[in-house]
Design a protein around this motif. Structure first.
Motif, PDB file in Angstrom:
ATOM      1  N   ALA A   1       0.829  -1.212   0.000  1.00  0.00           N
ATOM      2  CA  ALA A   1       0.000   0.000   0.000  1.00  0.00           C
ATOM      3  C   ALA A   1       0.866   1.267   0.000  1.00  0.00           C
ATOM      4  O   ALA A   1       0.466   2.297  -0.543  1.00  0.00           O
ATOM      5  N   ALA A   2       2.050   1.175   0.598  1.00  0.00           N
ATOM      6  CA  ALA A   2       2.949   2.330   0.681  1.00  0.00           C
ATOM      7  C   ALA A   2       3.825   2.494  -0.563  1.00  0.00           C
ATOM      8  O   ALA A   2       4.610   3.440  -0.644  1.00  0.00           O
ATOM      9  N   GLY A   3       3.719   1.581  -1.511  1.00  0.00           N
ATOM     10  CA  GLY A   3       4.523   1.672  -2.727  1.00  0.00           C
ATOM     11  C   GLY A   3       5.972   1.261  -2.551  1.00  0.00           C
ATOM     12  O   GLY A   3       6.846   1.677  -3.312  1.00  0.00           O
ATOM     13  N   ILE A   4       6.238   0.423  -1.565  1.00  0.00           N
ATOM     14  CA  ILE A   4       7.604  -0.038  -1.297  1.00  0.00           C
ATOM     15  C   ILE A   4       8.049  -0.996  -2.404  1.00  0.00           C
ATOM     16  O   ILE A   4       7.319  -1.915  -2.763  1.00  0.00           O
ATOM     17  N   LYS A   5       9.267  -0.780  -2.898  1.00  0.00           N
ATOM     18  CA  LYS A   5       9.843  -1.645  -3.940  1.00  0.00           C
ATOM     19  C   LYS A   5      10.956  -2.541  -3.393  1.00  0.00           C
ATOM     20  O   LYS A   5      11.224  -3.596  -3.938  1.00  0.00           O
ATOM     21  N   ARG A   6      11.620  -2.070  -2.320  1.00  0.00           N
ATOM     22  CA  ARG A   6      12.726  -2.834  -1.727  1.00  0.00           C
ATOM     23  C   ARG A   6      12.542  -2.908  -0.220  1.00  0.00           C
ATOM     24  O   ARG A   6      12.426  -1.877   0.443  1.00  0.00           O
ATOM     25  N   VAL A   7      12.541  -4.139   0.288  1.00  0.00           N
ATOM     26  CA  VAL A   7      12.469  -4.376   1.722  1.00  0.00           C
ATOM     27  C   VAL A   7      13.865  -4.860   2.122  1.00  0.00           C
ATOM     28  O   VAL A   7      14.301  -5.926   1.693  1.00  0.00           O
ATOM     29  N   ILE A   8      14.566  -4.043   2.903  1.00  0.00           N
ATOM     30  CA  ILE A   8      15.966  -4.310   3.240  1.00  0.00           C
ATOM     31  C   ILE A   8      16.053  -4.707   4.714  1.00  0.00           C
ATOM     32  O   ILE A   8      15.710  -3.930   5.597  1.00  0.00           O
ATOM     33  N   TRP A   9      16.512  -5.924   4.940  1.00  0.00           N
ATOM     34  CA  TRP A   9      16.584  -6.524   6.275  1.00  0.00           C
ATOM     35  C   TRP A   9      18.014  -6.498   6.789  1.00  0.00           C
ATOM     36  O   TRP A   9      18.956  -6.656   6.020  1.00  0.00           O
ATOM     37  N   PHE A  10      18.178  -6.343   8.112  1.00  0.00           N
ATOM     38  CA  PHE A  10      19.498  -6.494   8.718  1.00  0.00           C
ATOM     39  C   PHE A  10      19.357  -6.880  10.177  1.00  0.00           C
ATOM     40  O   PHE A  10      18.337  -6.635  10.815  1.00  0.00           O
ATOM     41  N   CYS A  11      20.404  -7.535  10.668  1.00  0.00           N
ATOM     42  CA  CYS A  11      20.500  -7.857  12.097  1.00  0.00           C
ATOM     43  C   CYS A  11      21.917  -7.462  12.508  1.00  0.00           C
ATOM     44  O   CYS A  11      22.474  -6.530  11.941  1.00  0.00           O
ATOM     45  N   GLY A  12      22.492  -8.178  13.454  1.00  0.00           N
ATOM     46  CA  GLY A  12      23.845  -7.843  13.879  1.00  0.00           C
ATOM     47  C   GLY A  12      24.841  -7.918  12.735  1.00  0.00           C
ATOM     48  O   GLY A  12      25.554  -6.968  12.439  1.00  0.00           O
ATOM     49  N   SER A  13      24.869  -9.067  12.064  1.00  0.00           N
ATOM     50  CA  SER A  13      25.813  -9.264  10.965  1.00  0.00           C
ATOM     51  C   SER A  13      25.136  -9.613   9.642  1.00  0.00           C
ATOM     52  O   SER A  13      25.801  -9.745   8.624  1.00  0.00           O
ATOM     53  N   SER A  14      23.832  -9.795   9.656  1.00  0.00           N
ATOM     54  CA  SER A  14      23.025 -10.220   8.501  1.00  0.00           C
ATOM     55  C   SER A  14      23.386 -11.621   8.017  1.00  0.00           C
ATOM     56  O   SER A  14      23.187 -11.955   6.863  1.00  0.00           O
TER      57      SER A  14
END
Length: 153
Positions: A84-97
């Motif tokens: 709904a927000a028009g997001i094209k990239r969802v970028i995830w990260f944690c401590g080190s990925s």
């Protein structure tokens, strides 16, 4: 005397991701995205910090915290919001990925694939928040609630 069996990891309650190799983005590319969206441009990406117990010392400016341990069952709701927000990239990260970030990105990509959504992409930020902080300078300048003592342990 028998040794107790170790508790299964939290993610064992959910299916294994179908793919083992997530899409990737570098911290430099993420920083460039952040700098491009400081003006009136529309932001078409979202940064998600999946740390839980180790969520301390600050996070990347504008990121949201969705602990990996609570992600899997809420993926449909997050997908609907991002779409709904028009997001094209969802970028995830944690401590080190290398663990939670990768698993989260893969689960979300599995969901996108199941929906037939080729417009949205799920990816990890290589090196995670530790790599971001280690790069110093302009990376740390783009953090909220940065606490030096946490990162100098």
């Amino acid at each position: 005397m028998e040794q107790p069996t170790p508790t299964a990891p939290w993610y064992s309650a959910y299916p294994e991701p179908k793919s083992s190799e997530p899409n990737k983005v570098t911290r430099e590319e993420v920083l460039e995205l952040l700098q491009k969206t400081e003006g009136p441009e529309t932001k078409d990406f979202v940064l998600i910090d999946v740390r839980r117990n180790d969520y301390e010392g600050g996070s990347i400016h504008g990121s949201i915290n969705i602990p990996a341990q609570s992600l899997y069952t809420t993926i449909p709701a997050w997908y609907s919001l991002f779409k709904a927000a028009g997001i094209k990239r969802v970028i995830w990260f944690c401590g080190s990925s290398g663990g939670r970030g990768t698993r989260s990105a893969l689960w979300f990509q599995d969901y996108l694939d199941g929906k037939g959504d080729t417009e949205m992409k799920s990816m990890i930020m290589v090196g995670g928040i530790k790599g971001w902080v280690a790069a110093g300078g302009k990376f740390i300048d783009n953090m909220d609630e940065y606490v030096t003592s946490v990162w100098n342990k």
